[in-house]
Design a protein around this motif. Structure first.
Motif, PDB file in Angstrom:
ATOM      1  N   GLN A  37      46.027  18.054  32.635  1.00 54.24           N
ATOM      2  CA  GLN A  37      46.386  17.510  31.330  1.00 54.24           C
ATOM      3  C   GLN A  37      45.532  16.289  30.998  1.00 54.24           C
ATOM      4  O   GLN A  37      45.193  15.497  31.883  1.00 54.24           O
ATOM      5  N   ALA A  38      45.229  16.123  29.701  1.00 53.97           N
ATOM      6  CA  ALA A  38      44.370  15.025  29.273  1.00 53.97           C
ATOM      7  C   ALA A  38      45.004  13.662  29.527  1.00 53.97           C
ATOM      8  O   ALA A  38      44.312  12.672  29.751  1.00 53.97           O
ATOM      9  N   ASN A  39      46.334  13.607  29.504  1.00 55.77           N
ATOM     10  CA  ASN A  39      47.021  12.325  29.697  1.00 55.77           C
ATOM     11  C   ASN A  39      47.460  12.106  31.138  1.00 55.77           C
ATOM     12  O   ASN A  39      48.233  11.201  31.426  1.00 55.77           O
ATOM     13  N   SER A  40      46.992  12.947  32.054  1.00 59.15           N
ATOM     14  CA  SER A  40      47.386  12.823  33.455  1.00 59.15           C
ATOM     15  C   SER A  40      46.237  12.256  34.282  1.00 59.15           C
ATOM     16  O   SER A  40      45.092  12.699  34.158  1.00 59.15           O
ATOM     17  N   LYS A  41      46.545  11.254  35.128  1.00 56.05           N
ATOM     18  CA  LYS A  41      45.524  10.678  36.005  1.00 56.05           C
ATOM     19  C   LYS A  41      45.211  11.590  37.184  1.00 56.05           C
ATOM     20  O   LYS A  41      44.106  11.574  37.707  1.00 56.05           O
TER      21      LYS A  41
END
Length: 830
Positions: free
Chosen positions: A8-12
């Motif tokens: 996911q784009a918002n996951s580190k």
């Protein structure tokens, strides 16, 4: 079926799924399996189809009397017979794939004949066969600590192709003549062709070194008086050849190779540079029997591991010099074919555009050098996207602003250089507008002049060799009205600079790619040794006369090129070293070599400065790569690491597919028969070889880490604290080079605090050339011990200023987390 994980784009954190379980982390077997899979070199055994095909091809040469394979008599008659020559191999003591051998003969005129004989793998591996497809897929033998994954089946790489002693073997040979000072005899044409040889003995580097060092005194008659430890009986010559004869050959080869090597590194001759980095070597023994362990099967409960640094001795360098020269001479023969084709095309097209004129001048210059026996003719064609420029240099040339964080003075140094470049470019543009002409140039050439102005302003950033090439290329295209004396170009000099070491490197390998760099690299310069221009007269006479309608013109030979280092990184490095009080001149390879020699002389051998600088210099170097020769890009032929205008790999076809291809192309030239050559595939072959070579190197390096961790785990008592040198730093931590293990590791301040039981924070000063690390809390100093300077440092420090090449105490162990790796813990300042 389980859905594919999505990052996911918002996951580190990266999401993944389990593919296969290979074993417990930290075990040699599981880690080896993982590294093979990770680097796509887990080839496994050869298929039954390949083995059956190979068996069928060899069956007709089976000798019922000896119950073994035999060389067909008709093939011997078709080859030059060198079986009476005193030929021998020099390899590592455990080597099984012996793919190169040497002979040397002192001639009546006091010159010497040198023969490099390479296993003729191309006779066994035919194009289009299943074996050829598999060899192309593998591209290279993968050498791990405890085993190797061969490119060819063992029956070929260890038996029929291997140049084993006292056995008739097929070879592809290169024979030339040299003076004792290491230069080539000008009027002798090197000979290339298929041969049959019989090696008289299988030497190892240690035995050859004993001869060179004078440790072996050879009596006139009684060879048995020589100790087994100095010259094992299994490695002594057979037939009519004596120990004294072979020893004298070794000494002669060593003397000539030493002279040549000295000239290659001399500033006025070769201008090369050697970047030698320590390579760890491991010896595995059985705890129960004490015998050395070689092979795939390892019982981790019954193994001891000893570690040392792999020695590079004069015997290694002896082989290296002759393999380098053989590779170069083959490449030069390839380039001659291309130049002949390019010259013919030029005459047919008869074009007159600026670009064509520039290219034609380059080709003419290289042709002149070949005809005048000048070894190196580095024709440099500068185009957009030329790999001599780093991304940032391209941005500077295009007037773009380089936006990146500035962490220290070396970064600020580059920033000020960028500003100076822009200022000078604007100044040159003003000058351009004020003068409609420049040295006879009309206004239509204004764009070219602006390019020169930009390059002139880059001169402060570009090391001298690159600048010379760029400037000369521009002059070739602009100053067409300026009279030139053809002899001027023929009299100019050229220097010579990888890995391979021999090889990519390949820095410690026997086949020849040690990282070496250049001196004066003007386009029309020619390489000289001992003040003499050298090159063989490469003509068609002894290689097969080329017919008028020869298909050889369609060949696109495979060469080995090495692009120049990243100039942006090299400039940063030079600034960093200067801030640390170390003078390093990166303007040319000769200057770099001289700087390294000065550092070696002026620094304490135990300080680790020399090793650190070598490690840092290797950073800006780009990897060498294979390339199909293109008529219109002579500038891409150059091998920067060896500082040669052209280079290829000819000497290791048992373990490199690229060398096998080179053998096929050379045979096509020799026989004037290209029926088995598919030049349209050369680009795909080059890409595959480049990819698999990089994968094999990564696997080899990872294997060394795995065994280093296994060694540290078994080491009793544990490794003592040792000194490390800071090589770089930032706001979150710093990077340390540990000389004793030859490793570099990043240490984060958060991790330093956790490991020591205290909190740790860092502050970059306003000058950004120092990192201040502050320790808060007493910590767990007792873990280091109660006595000694390292223990004292770990207990007493509260604040330390970190600069480049700051010496610190560290202790090395093994990480508990996956994947297994060395853990470097910071203790304190020295």
């Amino acid at each position: 079926a389980e859905p594919e994980p999505v990052w996911q784009a918002n996951s580190k954190m990266l999401k993944a799924k389990k593919i296969e379980v290979v074993g417990y982390s930290g075990t040699i077997e599981a880690e080896t399996c993982a590294l093979l899979k990770q680097n796509s070199v887990n080839h496994g055994p050869f298929s039954n189809k390949i083995i059956k095909e190979l068996d069928q091809s060899l069956k007709k040469y089976f000798d019922k009397k000896t119950q073994d394979w035999a060389i067909p008599e008709e093939e011997i008659l078709a080859r030059r017979d060198y079986r009476s020559k005193r030929i021998f191999t020099i390899d590592p003591p455990t080597a099984k794939d012996l793919d190169d051998a040497l002979h040397v003969t002192l001639l009546p005129d006091d010159t010497i004949e040198v023969g490099v004989h390479i296993a003729d793998v191309s006779w066994f591996v035919k194009p289009g066969t299943c074996l050829d497809e598999e060899a192309r897929k593998r591209s290279t033998t993968v050498y791990l600590v405890q085993k190797c994954i061969p490119m060819l089946p063992p029956i070929l790489c260890e038996r029929l192709c291997s140049l084993n002693p006292n056995e008739d073997r097929f070879a592809f040979s290169a024979v030339w003549r040299m003076h004792k000072d290491g230069s080539l005899v000008e009027d002798f044409n090197p000979w290339f062709g298929r041969t049959v040889i019989r090696s008289c003995c299988k030497l190892d580097y240690g035995t050859a070194q004993n001869v060179i060092d004078g440790n072996i005194v050879i009596p006139e008659t009684d060879d048995d008086s020589i100790p087994e430890s100095l010259w094992p009986k299994s490695r002594r010559p057979t037939g009519s050849h004596t120990l004294k004869d072979v020893a004298n050959d070794i000494l002669l080869l060593h003397s000539v190779a030493s002279s040549r090597r000295k000239s290659r590194f001399d500033k006025s001759g070769g201008g090369a540079i050697a970047i030698n980095q320590n390579k760890l070597s491991f010896e595995l023994k059985s705890l129960s029997t004490g015998e050395k362990i070689l092979g795939n099967e390892i019982d981790e409960k019954d193994i001891s591991i000893a570690m040392s640094t792999y020695p590079i001795r004069d015997s290694n360098r002896l082989i290296e010099e002759y393999m380098l020269l053989a590779n170069y001479l083959v490449a030069l023969r390839f380039i001659q074919i291309v130049l002949e084709r390019s010259t013919a095309s030029k005459e047919e097209l008869n074009t007159s555009s600026n670009d064509d004129t520039q290219t034609n001048e380059m080709i003419d210059n290289l042709n002149k050098d070949l005809k005048n026996l000048n070894l190196d003719a580095n024709v440099k064609e500068v185009e957009k996207g030329d790999c001599s420029y780093s991304e940032n240099e391209v941005k500077i040339l295009n007037g773009e602003k380089i936006a990146q964080p500035i962490e220290n003075d070396s970064e600020r140094c580059l920033k000020s250089e960028e500003s100076e470049i822009k200022r000078k470019v604007e100044s040159e543009k003003v000058s351009m507008n004020a003068n409609e002409t420049h040295e006879g140039m009309d206004t239509s050439e204004r764009t070219d002049y602006v390019d020169i102005a930009i390059n002139e302003s880059l001169k402060t950033v570009c090391p001298e060799p690159y600048w010379n090439e760029i400037n000369q290329s521009c002059n070739n295209g602009i100053n067409e009205t300026k009279a030139e004396n053809p002899s001027d170009k023929a009299d100019q000099k050229f220097g010579e600079m990888s890995s391979d070491s021999k090889d990519d490197s390949e820095l410690l390998q026997k086949t020849g790619e040690i990282s070496e760099v250049s001196d004066n690299c003007n386009i029309t310069q020619s390489h000289q040794l001992n003040g003499q221009s050298e090159s063989p007269k490469l003509k068609n006479g002894n290689l097969g006369e080329k017919s008028e309608d020869s298909d050889i013109d369609k060949l696109r030979p495979l060469i080995r090129r090495h692009p120049p280092p990243d100039m942006h990184q090299m400039s940063k490095l030079t600034c960093m070293l200067q801030m640390s009080g170390i003078e390093f001149n990166a303007s040319s390879s000769a200057a770099m070599h001289e700087s390294l020699q000065n550092i070696q002389k002026s620094s304490d051998p135990d300080s680790g400065i020399q090793e650190v600088v070598n490690s840092l210099i290797a950073g800006p170097m780009k990897p060498a790569e294979y390339l199909g020769v293109d008529d219109i890009q002579p500038g891409l032929w150059r091998h920067f690491a060896l500082n040669m205008p052209c280079y290829t790999h000819f000497t290791s076809p048992i373990r490199r597919y690229a060398d096998l291809i080179v053998h096929r192309y050379l045979e096509a030239i020799v026989s004037d028969d290209v029926s088995s050559i598919a030049s349209n595939e050369i680009d795909d072959i080059a890409l595959q070889c480049n990819k698999m070579r990089a994968n094999a190197k990564a696997a080899q390096e990872r294997s060394s880490v795995v065994f280093l961790c296994a060694y540290l785990k078994r080491l009793q008592p544990p490794r003592e604290p040792e000194k490390g040198l800071v090589v770089s730093f930032g706001g979150s931590g710093f990077t340390v080079f540990v000389q004793g293990l030859g490793i570099t590791q990043r240490l984060f301040l958060d991790d330093i605090g956790k490991a020591g039981g205290f909190s740790c924070k860092g502050e970059l000063s306003e000058e950004k050339d120092v990192l201040t690390v502050i320790k808060e809390g007493r910590g767990l100093e007792a873990a280091v011990g109660e006595s000694g300077s390292a223990a004292l440092a770990s207990k007493s420090w509260r604040k330390i200023e970190i600069r480049a090449l700051t010496s610190v105490w560290v202790v090395c162990s093994v990480k508990e987390a996956v994947p297994v790796d060395v853990q470097v813990n910071f203790l304190g300042p020295v």
